[in-house]
Design a protein around this motif. Structure first.
Motif, mmCIF file in Angstrom:
data_model
loop_
_atom_site.group_PDB
_atom_site.id
_atom_site.type_symbol
_atom_site.label_atom_id
_atom_site.label_comp_id
_atom_site.label_asym_id
_atom_site.label_seq_id
_atom_site.Cartn_x
_atom_site.Cartn_y
_atom_site.Cartn_z
ATOM 1 N N GLU A 83 0.857 -1.174 0.000
ATOM 2 C CA GLU A 83 0.000 0.000 0.000
ATOM 3 C C GLU A 83 0.899 1.231 0.000
ATOM 4 O O GLU A 83 2.111 1.116 0.210
ATOM 5 C CB GLU A 83 -0.924 0.016 1.216
ATOM 6 N N ASN A 84 0.333 2.399 -0.250
ATOM 7 C CA ASN A 84 1.111 3.625 -0.146
ATOM 8 C C ASN A 84 1.446 3.857 1.312
ATOM 9 O O ASN A 84 0.547 3.904 2.155
ATOM 10 C CB ASN A 84 0.326 4.819 -0.699
ATOM 11 N N LEU A 85 2.720 4.021 1.618
ATOM 12 C CA LEU A 85 3.161 4.083 3.006
ATOM 13 C C LEU A 85 3.874 5.389 3.327
ATOM 14 O O LEU A 85 4.678 5.882 2.529
ATOM 15 C CB LEU A 85 4.111 2.917 3.322
ATOM 16 N N SER A 86 3.601 5.903 4.513
ATOM 17 C CA SER A 86 4.404 6.988 5.073
ATOM 18 C C SER A 86 5.359 6.438 6.114
ATOM 19 O O SER A 86 6.337 7.088 6.490
ATOM 20 C CB SER A 86 3.507 8.043 5.712
ATOM 21 N N SER A 87 5.081 5.235 6.594
ATOM 22 C CA SER A 87 5.966 4.553 7.545
ATOM 23 C C SER A 87 5.615 3.080 7.555
ATOM 24 O O SER A 87 4.547 2.672 7.096
ATOM 25 C CB SER A 87 5.823 5.136 8.967
ATOM 26 N N PHE A 88 6.530 2.272 8.113
ATOM 27 C CA PHE A 88 6.262 0.854 8.293
ATOM 28 C C PHE A 88 6.917 0.394 9.588
ATOM 29 O O PHE A 88 7.827 1.042 10.099
ATOM 30 C CB PHE A 88 6.766 0.029 7.105
ATOM 31 N N ASN A 89 6.441 -0.711 10.110
ATOM 32 C CA ASN A 89 6.946 -1.242 11.369
ATOM 33 C C ASN A 89 7.800 -2.479 11.162
ATOM 34 O O ASN A 89 7.602 -3.232 10.206
ATOM 35 C CB ASN A 89 5.787 -1.597 12.304
ATOM 36 N N LEU A 90 8.736 -2.668 12.080
ATOM 37 C CA LEU A 90 9.508 -3.900 12.192
ATOM 38 C C LEU A 90 9.379 -4.401 13.617
ATOM 39 O O LEU A 90 9.280 -3.605 14.555
ATOM 40 C CB LEU A 90 10.986 -3.655 11.860
ATOM 41 N N ASP A 91 9.371 -5.710 13.787
ATOM 42 C CA ASP A 91 9.348 -6.295 15.124
ATOM 43 C C ASP A 91 10.775 -6.486 15.612
ATOM 44 O O ASP A 91 11.592 -7.100 14.922
ATOM 45 C CB ASP A 91 8.639 -7.654 15.097
ATOM 46 N N LEU A 92 11.095 -5.971 16.797
ATOM 47 C CA LEU A 92 12.424 -6.132 17.387
ATOM 48 C C LEU A 92 12.323 -5.956 18.887
ATOM 49 O O LEU A 92 11.772 -4.967 19.366
ATOM 50 C CB LEU A 92 13.414 -5.117 16.816
ATOM 51 N N ARG A 93 12.849 -6.924 19.616
ATOM 52 C CA ARG A 93 12.793 -6.909 21.071
ATOM 53 C C ARG A 93 14.178 -6.574 21.616
ATOM 54 O O ARG A 93 15.149 -7.308 21.415
ATOM 55 C CB ARG A 93 12.342 -8.281 21.582
ATOM 56 N N GLY A 94 14.308 -5.422 22.304
ATOM 57 C CA GLY A 94 15.576 -5.033 22.904
ATOM 58 C C GLY A 94 16.566 -4.516 21.883
ATOM 59 O O GLY A 94 16.215 -4.073 20.795
ATOM 60 N N PHE A 95 17.848 -4.511 22.253
ATOM 61 C CA PHE A 95 18.974 -4.049 21.447
ATOM 62 C C PHE A 95 19.008 -2.523 21.334
ATOM 63 O O PHE A 95 18.007 -1.839 21.497
ATOM 64 C CB PHE A 95 18.958 -4.658 20.023
ATOM 65 N N THR A 96 20.196 -2.023 21.032
ATOM 66 C CA THR A 96 20.393 -0.614 20.716
ATOM 67 C C THR A 96 20.549 -0.500 19.212
ATOM 68 O O THR A 96 21.433 -1.120 18.625
ATOM 69 C CB THR A 96 21.646 -0.057 21.422
ATOM 70 N N VAL A 97 19.705 0.261 18.588
ATOM 71 C CA VAL A 97 19.744 0.453 17.144
ATOM 72 C C VAL A 97 20.538 1.716 16.849
ATOM 73 O O VAL A 97 20.204 2.800 17.315
ATOM 74 C CB VAL A 97 18.324 0.568 16.567
ATOM 75 N N SER A 98 21.605 1.590 16.070
ATOM 76 C CA SER A 98 22.464 2.735 15.779
ATOM 77 C C SER A 98 22.222 3.305 14.394
ATOM 78 O O SER A 98 22.622 4.442 14.114
ATOM 79 C CB SER A 98 23.945 2.343 15.917
ATOM 80 N N SER A 99 21.575 2.568 13.503
ATOM 81 C CA SER A 99 21.382 3.050 12.143
ATOM 82 C C SER A 99 20.209 2.358 11.484
ATOM 83 O O SER A 99 20.048 1.138 11.614
ATOM 84 C CB SER A 99 22.655 2.803 11.324
#
Length: 465
Positions: A83-99
């Motif tokens: 679909e036309n998206l302005s954002s999307f989700n990812l599933d992730l439990r914990g961790f530090t995301v740097s990029s």
């Protein structure tokens, strides 16, 4: 999945300012369209998976150090916007995301619980590549009413990774629901002397440099996220081909070294036999892993079932290898249809016993049916309960439903139904309704009463079929 004890109850990456799990990057893309849903649409597990896109391929370039329990690397996701998206989700439990990047450009992201929301301007039908760089100590799911402990479980010499039902998010970001299948490449780096095992086949020999070894595995057939594994540790390995010509990979923790030859031989023999019963083997290799983590269960990780802390007998091996057809190749679309995995694999155990000249499927059915007070009679297996997915009813009463079908339509029609089911939905997803429709089509009979009694109604059915 097979329970063995009772359970209670790499690409362009642009580095951004470090972001804590609850923070967000200040860089983003122009917003348009709508926000992708935080769930894929499974009413029983509304936060599992994500809407608005379909993953085609994951590249997981990850390093793991058992001494520090640090998992670090980049997950790259190739997907198509639905679909036309302005954002999307990812599933992730914990961790530090740097990029986070989308299409090689920095993308704004936020974290809330196990959800990561990524800002991106994507039009329906467009393909995109997202890359997430992250690090931290994996935190498996513990004390779950469904399985106890699952996900990425650190062990003394590595990791035991079994993710059913929704534990993939404990070690990589993605669309963590069986409705979205994808192919995978694993680039796994571990200390020298440690073996890293994943799904599919090795892409050449492991390479070592600087005290670390990298293993590259590729699963080129679609796979649901909970079947992905990154099992690491000290392992003894045996490889070769079955008599039917299927490559076999068997690995055991040194504690179970006396099981290596047996695991190899039995897995090869059973895979060949199921190929004659269910149709051609759907993947490029077969085998299994015995690790020393006492999980209390086995899981049908695609191409490499894993047995947690015990010596599997032929019944359990036959169960997990039957899953390669039922659950792995043909996968469920919603968790309520879990009997399509577990009932089929349990019935395969009965068929293996019959093939071995031991108890027939009818005798095993009769033994279960004679227990009039079994709690499974109050649990209709056709609608698995979200807090009790792995109830015995889903296994045993689900298998009984298949035997009742066999008795009603006869062996010729029954095995034709099973083979067509495995063939027509190969590498895809399917539902209970589709199975019932196929059974009626092949048999030429109306079967609603049978399936109502055995799958959807409480109480012990009065008759076999």
């Amino acid at each position: 999945m097979r329970l063995t004890r009772a359970l209670s109850g790499a690409l362009i990456v642009v580095t951004l300012t470090s972001c804590s799990p609850s923070g967000a990057s200040e860089h983003g893309l122009t917003r348009s369209g709508t926000a992708g849903a935080a769930g894929i649409g499974d009413a029983d597990f509304p936060n599992d998976g994500n809407g608005g896109y379909d993953v085609g391929h994951y590249t997981l370039a990850l390093g793991y150090d058992p001494a520090t329990r640090l998992l670090a690397g980049t997950a790259t996701i190739d997907a198509t916007a639905t679909e036309n998206l302005s954002s999307f989700n990812l599933d992730l439990r914990g961790f530090t995301v740097s990029s986070v990047t989308v299409g090689g450009r920095p993308a704004k992201f936020t974290r809330s619980g196990d959800e990561m929301t990524v800002t991106a301007d994507l039009s329906k039908g467009s393909t995109f590549r997202a890359a997430v760089t992250y690090q931290g100590e994996p935190k498996p799911v513990r004390d779950s009413s469904n399985l106890g402990t699952y996900g990425f479980v650190p062990t003394s010499d590595g990791s035991f990774v079994t993710s059913e039902p929704n534990g993939a998010k404990t070690w990589f970001p993605g669309n963590d629901h069986p409705a979205d299948k994808a192919t995978y490449e694993f680039r796994l780096t571990v200390p020298d002397g440690v073996t890293a095992i994943a799904n599919g086949e090795l892409a050449g020999e492991p390479t070592s440099t600087g005290g670390k070894t990298t293993f590259v595995w590729r699963e080129t057939h679609p796979m649901v996220s909970y079947l992905a594994t990154m099992t690491t540790g000290k392992f003894l390995v045996k490889t070769g081909d079955s008599e039917g010509g299927i490559p076999v990979y068997a690995a055991v923790d040194p504690r179970y070294q006396n099981q290596l030859d047996r695991l190899y031989e039995v897995s090869a023999r059973i895979t060949d036999y199921w190929s004659s019963v269910f149709g051609p083997y759907p993947f490029k290799s077969t085998g299994g892993i015995v690790d020393d983590f006492a999980s209390g269960y086995a899981l049908e990780n695609q191409t490499k079932p894993i047995y947690g802390g015990f010596e599997p007998d032929e019944g359990i091996i036959s169960h997990e290898l039957a899953h390669q057809w039922f659950g792995d190749s043909v996968s469920i679309s919603r968790w309520k249809d879990l009997w399509l995995n577990e009932g089929f694999a349990t019935y395969a155990e009965w068929l293996w016993s019959e093939h071995q000249g031991q108890a027939t499927a009818q005798q095993t059915f009769d033994r279960h049916y004679a227990n009039t007070t079994d709690p499974m009679w109050n649990y209709p297996p056709g609608v698995a309960q979200k807090n009790d997915l792995f109830n015995n009813s889903v296994y045993h009463r689900g298998a009984m439903a298949l035997h009742a079908l066999r008795v009603r339509v006869g062996d010729d029609a029954f095995f034709k139904i099973i083979r067509r089911w495995a063939t027509e939905h190969r590498y895809g997803n399917a539902t209970t309704e589709q199975f019932i429709s196929l059974a009626e089509q092949v048999s030429g009979r109306k079967l609603g009463d049978l399936f109502d009694q055995w799958l959807f109604e409480k109480g012990r059915p009065a008759t076999l079929g």
